[in-house]
Design an enzyme around this catalytic site. Structure first.
Site, PDB file in Angstrom:
ATOM      1  N   ASP A  67       0.820  -1.215   0.000  1.00 36.93           N
ATOM      2  CA  ASP A  67       0.000   0.000   0.000  1.00 36.93           C
ATOM      3  C   ASP A  67       0.851   1.261   0.000  1.00 36.93           C
ATOM      4  O   ASP A  67       2.068   1.207   0.211  1.00 36.93           O
ATOM      5  CB  ASP A  67      -0.953  -0.007   1.206  1.00 36.93           C
ATOM      6  CG  ASP A  67      -0.281  -0.424   2.502  1.00 36.93           C
ATOM      7  OD1 ASP A  67       0.954  -0.320   2.592  1.00 36.93           O
ATOM      8  OD2 ASP A  67      -0.989  -0.839   3.430  1.00 36.93           O
ATOM      9  N   ASN A 137      -7.438  -2.438  14.424  1.00 39.70           N
ATOM     10  CA  ASN A 137      -8.827  -2.757  14.054  1.00 39.70           C
ATOM     11  C   ASN A 137      -8.912  -4.007  13.171  1.00 39.70           C
ATOM     12  O   ASN A 137      -9.954  -4.299  12.603  1.00 39.70           O
ATOM     13  CB  ASN A 137      -9.480  -1.566  13.348  1.00 39.70           C
ATOM     14  CG  ASN A 137      -8.796  -1.203  12.030  1.00 39.70           C
ATOM     15  OD1 ASN A 137      -7.856  -1.880  11.606  1.00 39.70           O
ATOM     16  ND2 ASN A 137      -9.256  -0.145  11.384  1.00 39.70           N
ATOM     17  N   HIS A 139      -7.199  -4.573  10.374  1.00 37.46           N
ATOM     18  CA  HIS A 139      -6.967  -4.416   8.922  1.00 37.46           C
ATOM     19  C   HIS A 139      -5.669  -5.095   8.490  1.00 37.46           C
ATOM     20  O   HIS A 139      -4.746  -5.267   9.282  1.00 37.46           O
ATOM     21  CB  HIS A 139      -7.011  -2.934   8.497  1.00 37.46           C
ATOM     22  CG  HIS A 139      -5.831  -2.108   8.868  1.00 37.46           C
ATOM     23  ND1 HIS A 139      -5.884  -0.740   8.981  1.00 37.46           N
ATOM     24  CD2 HIS A 139      -4.541  -2.431   9.140  1.00 37.46           C
ATOM     25  CE1 HIS A 139      -4.697  -0.271   9.294  1.00 37.46           C
ATOM     26  NE2 HIS A 139      -3.866  -1.275   9.408  1.00 37.46           N
ATOM     27  N   GLU A 144      -9.768  -1.831   5.485  1.00 33.03           N
ATOM     28  CA  GLU A 144     -10.404  -1.506   6.747  1.00 33.03           C
ATOM     29  C   GLU A 144     -11.630  -2.395   6.991  1.00 33.03           C
ATOM     30  O   GLU A 144     -12.115  -3.056   6.062  1.00 33.03           O
ATOM     31  CB  GLU A 144     -10.818  -0.030   6.726  1.00 33.03           C
ATOM     32  CG  GLU A 144      -9.647   0.945   6.513  1.00 33.03           C
ATOM     33  CD  GLU A 144      -8.766   1.123   7.760  1.00 33.03           C
ATOM     34  OE1 GLU A 144      -8.596   0.172   8.550  1.00 33.03           O
ATOM     35  OE2 GLU A 144      -8.228   2.234   7.919  1.00 33.03           O
TER      36      GLU A 144
HETATM   37  P1  PGA Z   1       2.235  -0.951  12.450  1.00 33.32           P
HETATM   38  O1  PGA Z   1       1.054  -1.050  11.409  1.00 33.32           O
HETATM   39  O2  PGA Z   1       3.214  -1.992  12.062  1.00 33.32           O
HETATM   40  O3  PGA Z   1       2.791   0.447  12.277  1.00 33.32           O
HETATM   41  O4  PGA Z   1       1.657  -1.194  13.802  1.00 33.32           O
HETATM   42  C1  PGA Z   1       0.571  -2.286  11.022  1.00 33.32           C
HETATM   43  C2  PGA Z   1      -0.669  -2.116  10.184  1.00 33.32           C
HETATM   44  O5  PGA Z   1      -1.393  -1.123  10.380  1.00 33.32           O
HETATM   45  O6  PGA Z   1      -0.923  -2.986   9.346  1.00 33.32           O
END
Ligand code: PGA
Length: 242
Positions: A67, A137, A139, A144
């Site tokens: 992404d 959450n 994702h 999302e």
């Molecule tokens: P993070 O993000 O590694 O910065 O916790 C992971 C994600 O949101 O997939």
């Protein structure tokens, strides 16, 4: 799907770095699905170390990032393209530029960009190993809660939870982009093998949802139950408590 507690972030990061290294050394034209975020920082640090120690030829390795934020150029300090350059591609500068793929969040025509990226995955894939973090959450990528299970690369609106969680990387919450280009859930499931990593107490609730063994559209990572080859590694804090 198996959830394994490797105890510490260090052990789990090193383990995953070794799995990536093994894949790359056994198959010089491997295709890797790469993720960004805080979770992956130590994985790439260990991987760079292994690559350097072994002077591995990576010229045939092709990479696909999950992404990118909409509106940030590849050189923007907080863009995921810049993260990848800073943390991997410039630290071990022997990758072939044309084989490094990150969605272009700064494209004038985002619809065309999402199509181009999905076509690329279909033409050049499948990915041999996809690594994933997980949002608080649930994702994966920037898919999302509520994302369609059949989704392919698309422009997504980030939720409040994600904007808030990611504001730690920006000067303030207002600077966090509100949209991203993300591989979809169906795009992610095309990978041959998937490894998800989660560290810290804030990820525990999402991992507990995954441990329930049911697909729930409100917890996008649970779609991974539909894939035959998924491993999940967590530290003590993210390990399920039930
Ligand atoms: P993070 O993000 O590694 O910065 O916790 C992971 C994600 O949101 O997939």
């Amino acid at each position: 799907m198996k959830i394994t507690n490797l105890g510490s972030r260090d052990y789990a990061s090193f383990y995953v770095a070794c799995e990536l290294f093994k894949q790359m050394s056994q198959q010089s034209h491997s295709k890797l699905g790469l993720a960004t975020g805080g979770t992956m920082v130590d994985v790439y640090a260990f991987l760079v170390d292994l690559l350097k120690k072994n002077q591995l030829d990576v010229s045939g390795i092709e990479t696909f990032n999950l992404d990118e934020y909409v509106g940030l150029s590849a050189s923007h300090e907080q863009s995921y393209h810049r993260y990848m350059n800073d943390i991997l591609f410039e630290r071990y500068p022997y990758f072939t530029q044309s084989l490094i793929h990150v969605p272009n969040g700064d494209a004038d025509d985002l619809a065309a960009e999402t199509k181009r990226y999905e076509d690329l995955i279909n033409q050049q894939g499948p990915v041999d190993i996809q690594i994933l973090g997980i949002g608080e959450n649930g994702h994966i990528g920037f898919n999302e809660p509520g994302t369609d299970m059949n989704s392919t690369t698309q422009v997504v609106n980030l939720t409040e939870s994600t904007i808030n969680a990611n504001s730690r990387y920006f000067d303030n919450e207002d600077e966090v982009p509100k949209q991203a280009v993300s591989m979809g859930l169906a795009s992610i499931l095309k990978a041959k093998r998937i490894i998800l990593l989660a560290f810290g107490e804030k990820k525990r609730a999402a991992i507990e949802q995954l441990a329930k063994n049911e697909v729930d559209k409100q917890v996008p990572a649970t779609i991974l139950h539909a894939h035959p080859d998924v491993e999940i590694y967590v530290d003590d804090e993210a390990a399920p408590r039930f």
